[in-house]
Design an enzyme around this catalytic site. Structure first.
Site, mmCIF file in Angstrom:
data_model
loop_
_atom_site.group_PDB
_atom_site.id
_atom_site.type_symbol
_atom_site.label_atom_id
_atom_site.label_comp_id
_atom_site.label_asym_id
_atom_site.label_seq_id
_atom_site.Cartn_x
_atom_site.Cartn_y
_atom_site.Cartn_z
ATOM 1 N N ASP A 1 -31.147 -84.868 -19.123
ATOM 2 C CA ASP A 1 -31.340 -84.249 -20.439
ATOM 3 C C ASP A 1 -31.635 -85.282 -21.531
ATOM 4 O O ASP A 1 -31.816 -84.926 -22.692
ATOM 5 C CB ASP A 1 -30.115 -83.407 -20.823
ATOM 6 N N GLY B 1 -34.583 -93.172 -19.048
ATOM 7 C CA GLY B 1 -34.588 -91.720 -19.037
ATOM 8 C C GLY B 1 -33.934 -91.132 -20.268
ATOM 9 O O GLY B 1 -34.054 -89.938 -20.544
ATOM 10 N N ASP C 1 -31.078 -102.301 -11.468
ATOM 11 C CA ASP C 1 -31.642 -101.904 -12.763
ATOM 12 C C ASP C 1 -30.681 -102.208 -13.909
ATOM 13 O O ASP C 1 -31.042 -102.068 -15.076
ATOM 14 C CB ASP C 1 -32.020 -100.414 -12.764
ATOM 15 N N ARG D 1 -35.150 -106.243 -16.390
ATOM 16 C CA ARG D 1 -34.162 -106.134 -15.332
ATOM 17 C C ARG D 1 -34.748 -106.609 -14.008
ATOM 18 O O ARG D 1 -35.978 -106.652 -13.857
ATOM 19 C CB ARG D 1 -33.744 -104.666 -15.164
HETATM 20 P P1 AMP Z 1 -27.425 -95.898 -15.737
HETATM 21 O O1 AMP Z 1 -26.512 -95.639 -14.600
HETATM 22 O O2 AMP Z 1 -26.888 -95.450 -17.071
HETATM 23 O O3 AMP Z 1 -27.924 -97.301 -15.771
HETATM 24 O O4 AMP Z 1 -28.691 -94.930 -15.513
HETATM 25 C C1 AMP Z 1 -29.488 -94.988 -14.365
HETATM 26 C C2 AMP Z 1 -30.806 -94.277 -14.613
HETATM 27 O O5 AMP Z 1 -30.615 -92.903 -14.882
HETATM 28 C C3 AMP Z 1 -31.585 -94.847 -15.795
HETATM 29 O O6 AMP Z 1 -32.940 -94.816 -15.463
HETATM 30 C C4 AMP Z 1 -31.265 -93.881 -16.901
HETATM 31 O O7 AMP Z 1 -32.269 -93.849 -17.884
HETATM 32 C C5 AMP Z 1 -31.188 -92.553 -16.144
HETATM 33 N N1 AMP Z 1 -30.308 -91.589 -16.826
HETATM 34 C C6 AMP Z 1 -28.967 -91.639 -16.933
HETATM 35 N N2 AMP Z 1 -28.494 -90.588 -17.620
HETATM 36 C C7 AMP Z 1 -29.567 -89.833 -17.972
HETATM 37 C C8 AMP Z 1 -29.738 -88.606 -18.701
HETATM 38 N N3 AMP Z 1 -28.703 -87.938 -19.207
HETATM 39 N N4 AMP Z 1 -31.002 -88.158 -18.870
HETATM 40 C C9 AMP Z 1 -32.051 -88.816 -18.361
HETATM 41 N N5 AMP Z 1 -31.959 -89.947 -17.667
HETATM 42 C C10 AMP Z 1 -30.734 -90.479 -17.473
HETATM 43 MG MG MG Z 2 -29.077 -98.586 -16.412
#
Ligand code: AMP
Ligand code: MG
Length: 480
Positions: free
Chosen positions: A121, A88, A248, A179
Site C-alpha cells: 500500500d 515500494g 537490499d 545497496r
Molecule cells: P524492507 O523490509 O522495509 O526493507 O522492505 C522490503 C521491500 O518491500 C522494499 O522494496 C520496500 O519498498 C517494500 N515494501 C515494504 N513495505 C511496503 C508497503 N507497505 N508498500 C509497498 N512496498 C513495501
Molecule cells: Mg529495505
C-alpha cells in the site's frame, strides 16, 4: 527560505535505475517530531514555516522547493531468496548539499505507492517509523555510521496491518541509498553498460580515491568489505541486532540502514533474535558477521562482469577479496573487545579471556551493556559473587596490570568503547505506546537520554535499568 539545496546526480544513471513519481497526498498530516539539531547541521531552517505548512511539506503534500521526486529500482536477497524490489513506499526528494559540502539523500518513507509497490500500500505505521527514528539517532550518537531521521509526521489516515494502525511518514537522511541489491539489479553479463555506470557513480560519490584504481570493481569490493566489517564490529560492540540484513538493506556506503524489527541486547545471548519473521535465526546477533560475509559475496557476484572479462579469473580475484573478510573481522572484533575491557596491547590469551567473559555472561543471563559498565567500576562483589566470575576477574586484573596503558588511559578507553545507555526495548515500547496515544513526553525523554551514551548525565541514570520481568520484549515486528 528553508535552505534546501537539491542537486540530483542519481537521475543521471540510465533510465531503469529509477522512476520519477510524486508522493501520494494524505488527508491530515501533523508533525510528530522534528530533529532540529540535524536540520541545523544540514543548513535547514524551519522556524518561519507554520505548523500546517511544515506538516504538508514533510508529508509530501507540498513539495520542498527544488525537489524532483523519484523512487529507486533495486533487487535483493531476502532471507536468502533473490527478488526484484525497488522503493515500494519511499520517495527520494532529492540529494541535498549540506553547508559543509556533503551530499545527502533526503527520502520520505511511507509516502505512498510507486511503480515498485507490487501489492503493497506504500504506507508505513507510526510505531515503526518512530522506532527507526529512535534507533538511528541513538546509533548516530554512539558514533556508528547510520542513516539519520529528520522528522516523523502522522498522516491522519489509518494503515491496515494485522490491525488498523495510525499512518506516518519518516524523513530519512543518508549519505546514499545505494545497496548491494542495486548492484544485483544492475548486473547482467550480456550487457555491462548499466553495471558500469552504477560502479562509476558509486566510486565517484563514495570512494573518489578509487577513480584511478587499475581494477575499479575489485577496488570498490575491497573498500566495501572494509567498511561493512567496521560497521558490524560497531554493532557487536553495542549489542545491536539489525534484524533484516537482506542484501537490499546493506549499503555500499557502509552506513546502517532500513531499521525494521531491530533491537538491542539486554541479557547477552549470541543466538538472540527479536524479529517475528526470522524463524531460523538467520539474522541472530552472533550471526551478523557471517551474513555480512554472505552479502559481500553477493556483491562480488554482481560485480564479476566488471572484475575481469574472463569469468574464471574474475571469480578467482573476487574470492580472494571476499575471503579476507573473516580474518579482518576477527582482528577488528578482537581489538574492539579489548577496548571494551580497557586493554591497549595485544597478548596471547586475550581471545580466551574475552570468550570466557562472554560465556559467563551467557550462562548467567548477564546484561551485556551493564556488565561492561560494572567492569569500569570495581564490580560490586555482591552482584558478582559467583566463583566463575571471581576467577575470571582475577585473570582480567592480572592482564590489566601487565598492559601498556595506565589505569586512567585504560578507563578512558573503556568509557569511549562502552555506551552507558542503549535504547532498551522496554523503554522504546513505552515511548512508542505513549506516542500512539498522543503523549510525546516519554519519547522526548528517551531521546534526550540517548544523546550522550558515553557520558550519561546523572539524572538520566534511570535509563540504565534492565527491564522488569513484566516488560521483557521477546519479539519485534517488521511493520511493513
Ligand atoms: P524492507 O523490509 O522495509 O526493507 O522492505 C522490503 C521491500 O518491500 C522494499 O522494496 C520496500 O519498498 C517494500 N515494501 C515494504 N513495505 C511496503 C508497503 N507497505 N508498500 C509497498 N512496498 C513495501
Ligand atoms: Mg529495505
Amino acid at each position: 527560505m528553508i535552505g534546501f539545496r537539491f542537486d540530483n546526480t542519481y537521475t543521471s544513471l540510465p533510465a531503469p535505475f529509477y522512476a520519477h513519481c510524486n508522493p501520494e497526498e494524505v488527508s491530515a498530516p501533523e508533525v510528530v517530531i522534528l530533529n532540529e539539531a540535524l536540520a541545523g547541521s544540514m543548513g535547514l531552517e524551519f522556524d518561519d514555516v507554520g505548523e500546517v505548512q511544515l506538516a504538508a511539506l514533510l508529508a509530501g503534500n507540498e513539495l520542498p522547493e527544488g525537489a524532483t521526486p523519484f523512487s529507486q529500482a533495486y533487487a535483493g536477497h531476502q532471507f536468502g531468496h533473490f527478488t526484484m524490489l525497488g522503493d515500494g513506499r519511499a520517495h527520494m526528494m532529492g540529494e541535498h548539499l549540506m553547508p559543509d559540502g556533503q551530499r545527502v539523500d533526503i527520502q520520505y518513507k511511507g509516502s505512498g505507492r510507486t511503480p515498485y509497490s507490487r501489492r503493497g500500500d506504500g504506507r508505513a505505521a507510526l510505531g515503526p517509523m518512530l522506532r527507526e527514528y529512535i534507533i538511528s539517532e541513538s546509533l548516530a550518537a554512539m558514533g556508528i555510521p547510520t542513516s539519520r531521521s529528520l522528522a516523523v509526521v502522522s498522516t491522519g489516515e489509518m494503515v491496515m496491518r494485522e490491525e488498523a494502525l495510525e499512518g506516518a511518514i519518516l524523513t530519512r537522511v543518508a549519505s546514499s541509498h545505494i545497496r548491494v541489491g542495486t548492484f544485483e539489479y544492475a548486473s547482467d553479463p550480456e550487457n555491462t553498460v548499466p553495471l558500469q555506470s552504477l560502479l562509476d557513480y558509486t566510486i565517484d560519490r563514495h570512494y573518489p580515491e578509487l577513480l584511478s584504481a587499475e581494477n575499479r570493481a575489485l577496488a570498490l569490493l575491497e573498500r566495501v568489505v572494509e567498511r561493512q566489517c567496521s560497521l558490524i564490529v560497531h554493532w557487536m560492540r553495542v549489542g545491536f541486532i539489525h534484524g533484516v540484513m537482506n542484501t537490499d538493506n546493506f549499503t555500499l556506503s557502509g552506513e546502517s540502514i532500513d531499521f525494521g524489527p531491530c533491537a538491542f541486547l539486554d541479557t547477552y545471548n549470541p543466538a538472540q533474535v527479536f524479529s517475528s519473521i526470522d524463524q531460523q535465526g538467520r539474522y541472530a546477533f552472533a550471526n551478523q558477521p557471517n551474513i555480512a560475509h554472505w552479502n559481500l559475496a553477493r556483491l562480488a557476484e554482481a560485480l564479476l562482469p566488471l572484475i575481469d572479462s574472463d569469468r574464471e579469473e574474475a571469480i578467482r580475484l573476487a574470492e580472494q577479496t571476499i575471503h579476507q573478510f573473516p580474518s579482518l573481522y576477527q582482528q577488528e572484533w578482537g581489538n574492539m573487545m579489548r577496548a571494551k575491557l580497557g586493554l591497549g596491547s595485544i597478548r596471547d590469551g586475550d581471545e580466551q579471556l574475552i570468550i570466557d567473559l562472554l560465556s559467563w555472561m551467557h550462562e548467567k543471563h548477564a546484561d551485556y551493556t551493564n556488565t561492561f559498565q560494572d567492569l569500569m567500576e570495581l564490580p560490586d562483589l555482591a552482584t558478582y559473587q559467583d566463583e566463575g566470575f571471581r576467577n575470571w576477574y582475577d585473570r582480567y586484573q592480572r592482564r590489566q596490570d601487565s598492559d601498556e596503558l595506565s589505569e586512567s588511559e585504560s578507563r578512558e578507553l573503556m568509557r569511549r568503547s562502552n555506551p552507558a545507555v542503549i535504547p532498551r526495548n522496554h523503554q522504546v515500547e513505552r515511548a512508542l505506546q505513549a506516542a500512539q496515544t498522543g503523549d510525546l513526553a516519554p519519547l522526548h525523554l528517551l531521546l534526550e537520554a540517548l544523546k550522550n551514551p558515553y557520558d550519561l548525565p546523572e539524572e538520566m541514570r534511570a535509563f540504565q535499568a534492565t527491564p522488569p520481568m513484566t516488560e521483557r520484549v521477546y519479539q519485534t515486528y517488521c511493520g511493513t
